[in-house]
Motif scaffolding. Structure first.
Motif, mmCIF file in Angstrom:
data_model
loop_
_atom_site.group_PDB
_atom_site.id
_atom_site.type_symbol
_atom_site.label_atom_id
_atom_site.label_comp_id
_atom_site.label_asym_id
_atom_site.label_seq_id
_atom_site.Cartn_x
_atom_site.Cartn_y
_atom_site.Cartn_z
ATOM 1 N N TYR A 109 15.309 42.511 35.499
ATOM 2 C CA TYR A 109 14.244 41.037 35.375
ATOM 3 C C TYR A 109 13.247 41.927 34.956
ATOM 4 N N LEU A 110 11.570 41.260 34.108
ATOM 5 C CA LEU A 110 10.776 41.593 33.515
ATOM 6 C C LEU A 110 9.733 40.076 33.583
ATOM 7 N N ARG A 111 8.851 40.874 34.511
ATOM 8 C CA ARG A 111 7.777 39.921 35.336
ATOM 9 C C ARG A 111 6.269 40.282 34.630
ATOM 10 N N THR A 112 5.034 39.757 34.265
ATOM 11 C CA THR A 112 4.158 40.364 34.258
ATOM 12 C C THR A 112 3.262 38.349 34.109
ATOM 13 N N GLY A 113 2.022 38.956 35.018
ATOM 14 C CA GLY A 113 1.242 37.765 34.608
ATOM 15 C C GLY A 113 -0.350 38.019 35.756
ATOM 16 N N LYS A 114 -1.312 36.719 34.614
ATOM 17 C CA LYS A 114 -2.412 36.815 34.856
ATOM 18 C C LYS A 114 -2.345 35.664 37.044
ATOM 19 N N ARG A 115 -3.935 36.051 36.758
ATOM 20 C CA ARG A 115 -4.259 34.925 37.965
ATOM 21 C C ARG A 115 -3.139 34.856 38.958
ATOM 22 N N LEU A 116 -2.736 35.721 39.938
ATOM 23 C CA LEU A 116 -0.874 35.864 40.378
ATOM 24 C C LEU A 116 -2.017 36.590 41.618
ATOM 25 N N ASN A 117 -0.753 36.450 42.789
ATOM 26 C CA ASN A 117 -1.320 37.014 44.389
ATOM 27 C C ASN A 117 -1.814 38.021 44.461
ATOM 28 N N GLN A 118 -1.252 38.803 43.585
ATOM 29 C CA GLN A 118 -2.155 40.472 43.768
ATOM 30 C C GLN A 118 -1.728 41.103 42.890
ATOM 31 N N THR A 119 -2.728 42.078 42.781
ATOM 32 C CA THR A 119 -2.494 43.348 41.218
ATOM 33 C C THR A 119 -1.659 44.297 41.835
ATOM 34 N N SER A 120 -0.737 44.418 40.429
ATOM 35 C CA SER A 120 0.781 46.223 41.558
ATOM 36 C C SER A 120 1.800 45.806 39.784
ATOM 37 N N SER A 121 2.014 47.040 39.988
ATOM 38 C CA SER A 121 2.935 47.866 39.404
ATOM 39 C C SER A 121 4.662 48.379 39.997
ATOM 40 N N LEU A 122 4.804 47.485 39.594
ATOM 41 C CA LEU A 122 6.123 48.046 40.471
ATOM 42 C C LEU A 122 7.394 48.399 39.661
ATOM 43 N N ILE A 123 8.873 49.156 39.770
ATOM 44 C CA ILE A 123 9.877 48.754 39.770
ATOM 45 C C ILE A 123 10.845 49.454 40.899
ATOM 46 N N THR A 124 11.853 48.773 40.708
ATOM 47 C CA THR A 124 12.115 47.800 41.935
ATOM 48 C C THR A 124 13.575 48.555 41.427
ATOM 49 N N ILE A 125 14.377 48.795 42.019
ATOM 50 C CA ILE A 125 15.791 49.456 41.801
ATOM 51 C C ILE A 125 16.642 48.588 43.279
ATOM 52 N N GLN A 126 17.390 47.749 42.927
ATOM 53 C CA GLN A 126 18.526 47.294 44.927
ATOM 54 C C GLN A 126 19.567 47.636 44.471
ATOM 55 N N PHE A 127 20.452 49.029 45.272
ATOM 56 C CA PHE A 127 21.735 49.203 45.180
ATOM 57 C C PHE A 127 22.585 48.159 45.667
ATOM 58 N N ARG A 128 24.042 48.340 45.162
ATOM 59 C CA ARG A 128 25.112 47.479 46.057
ATOM 60 C C ARG A 128 25.173 47.139 47.298
#
Length: 504
Positions: A343-362
């Motif tokens: 899932y890739l997501r990007t946008g302006k005027r959002l709640n915070q400025t951040s760049s995250l890669i999240t790997i969720q394990f089973r």
């Protein structure tokens, strides 16, 4: 690999030398490299532009820029005097190619002074429509003939779509060899992004788990609290999908998804990235309907200040169909990742400025703890924070202190600030040094750019041909349109947002 080794004499020619990019990023980066001993013993910086400057007035302008934007603070006067002696200005008007004669004379002067092996790096910090004009002028005035010692660095966007990217690649390939072309994506120069390679391939702990058997899904989010500001005119012709996902976010996806390279050779690593893009599932009309979301921000309040909606920004059409938010679900159809959503997501005027890669394990295969013990249960996550903080954290379950058996999620954190002393180099410092060293590892290859465009073109074509009837569809300081939550919730997940220290 970067070390303080002797570099060949280098001439930096910066087209757009009076522009914002040079003032904010390039000049401070070159000065910091000089301060830390990474610049060649002999080097010259030639700024070009249509503005009338003398060498002295240009040096003064760059000194002011470095004072304002350098991570190392204000310049040290004696060091700046040495650095400033390398700076020169050459008025160049692309509409009058004859002005390149002056540029050629300036370059040849330094080549003669510095001797054989002097390398020339042409940096195109200009609008994309000038890329072909400059490349053709460099060829006409025979400034690119030395394949081993002349290079061209091109900023994004590399093309506006697949067709224009192919046209630009074709043109450049008639003037330069691929080893001379450095397509820059500053995200790849960020310290935490580079650490992805070390994290994955220098440790035996994670690679056995880095596949569909142990990973549930992957999220990559680059969110901005700011709006388009004064870039409304540019953004109207771009949008979130072009501006961020086609290049930055897909490059991050390639780092997560790539197979282990045989070695650290630039082309070997780039081959593995291209393999990821080639393996990604093409989008059908049905996929676009259910696997993509677009949004546009409306007016609202950010940190106590009222801000305009996108359609009220300077240079923006009052009925604009341009997206300021994009979320897309991708799939990589190969043995490692089959069936695992990215899932890739990007946008302006959002709640915070951040760049995250999240790997969720089973989740664990069998739950031995009772519901009361696990009321705060959370699947293991690996969270790579690129900005504003730089960290890699592993979220695991642990027993809370006390007589009762109660589990809480806890973070095992590698934090750059807490681990290393001193400032972290800016992305442009890394990339400019790599360009001087002839290392293309962190730069995009032509086929990689085209593969990324080919992947997103069906979405772009659909969004541009079908006007959104619900724009604007998210307020400033929110997390984007509700449809983005639905996109990921349909698969039983939710967007992960790292709590930041400066947020309530």
């Amino acid at each position: 690999m970067k070390t303080k080794t002797a570099l060949n004499p280098t001439i930096f020619v910066i087209f757009g030398g009076t522009g914002d990019l040079n003032k904010r990023k390039l000049a401070p980066a070159l000065y910091n490299l000089f301060m830390e001993g990474y610049m060649p013993e002999k080097f010259a910086i030639i700024g070009t532009g249509r503005t009338e400057f003398t060498d002295e007035s240009y040096k003064t302008a760059l000194e002011e820029a470095v004072n304002e934007f350098s991570r190392s603070g204000k310049v040290k006067k004696d060091k700046w005097d040495d650095f400033g002696n390398t700076i020169h200005y050459c008025p160049t008007d692309f509409a009058q190619p004859k002005t390149f004669e002056n540029l050629k004379a300036a370059v040849e002067k330094y080549q003669k002074e510095y001797g054989a092996g002097t390398q020339v790096i042409f940096y195109l910090a200009v609008a994309p429509n000038f890329f072909p004009i400059i490349a053709e002028c460099l060829q006409k005035y025979k400034l690119t003939q030395d394949e081993d010692n002349s290079r061209i660095v091109i900023e994004k966007p590399f093309g506006h779509d697949l067709e224009s990217a192919k046209e630009l690649n074709t043109l450049l390939s008639t003037i330069f060899t691929e080893k001379q072309i450095y397509r820059i994506d500053h995200y790849l120069g960020k310290e935490t992004v580079q650490n992805m390679m070390a994290f994955r391939f220098a440790n035996s702990l994670f690679e056995p788990l880095w596949n569909r058997s142990y990973i549930d899904h992957v999220q990559i989010s680059v969110t901005e609290q700011l709006g388009v500001g004064d870039r409304g005119g540019y953004y109207e012709g771009s949008g979130a999908l072009r501006d961020m996902i086609q290049n930055h976010l897909l490059q991050l996806l390639c780092l997560v998804g790539m197979e282990a390279p045989i070695n650290f050779d630039a082309d070997e690593i780039r081959n593995r990235k291209v393999e990821v893009l080639k393996a990604m599932r093409p989008f059908s009309s049905e996929d676009i309907r259910f696997s993509t979301v677009r949004g546009q921000y409306s007016k609202g309040w950010v940190e106590g200040k009222e801000v305009p909606g996108y359609r009220q920004e300077k240079g923006v059409d009052a009925h604009s169909n341009t997206e300021t938010f994009a979320a897309v679900k991708f799939h990589i159809d190969n043995w490692r990742w089959q069936g695992i959503p990215f899932y890739l997501r990007t946008g302006k005027r959002l709640n915070q400025t951040s760049s995250l890669i999240t790997i969720q394990f089973r989740d664990v295969p069998h739950q031995i703890f009772s519901a009361g013990v696990t009321e705060n249960w959370q699947q293991n996550r690996l969270v790579i924070s690129i900005q504003p903080e730089m960290s890699i954290r592993m979220q695991v379950q642990a027993k809370r202190p006390g007589l009762d058996m109660v589990l809480n999620p806890v973070d095992m954190v590698f934090d750059y600030k807490g681990t290393y002393e001193g400032d972290t180099p800016e992305a442009y410092e890394t990339l400019l040094l790599d360009a001087m060293m002839g290392d293309q590892t962190l730069f995009m290859r032509g086929d990689q750019v085209e593969a990324a465009w080919e992947l997103v073109m069906p979405i772009l074509n659909t969004w541009e041909s079908k006007k959104s009837i619900n724009f604007p569809n998210y307020p400033a300081d929110s997390w984007g349109p509700e449809e983005a939550e639905a996109l990921i919730a349909r698969d039983g997940f939710h967007w992960f947002n790292l709590p930041l220290k400066n947020k309530d």
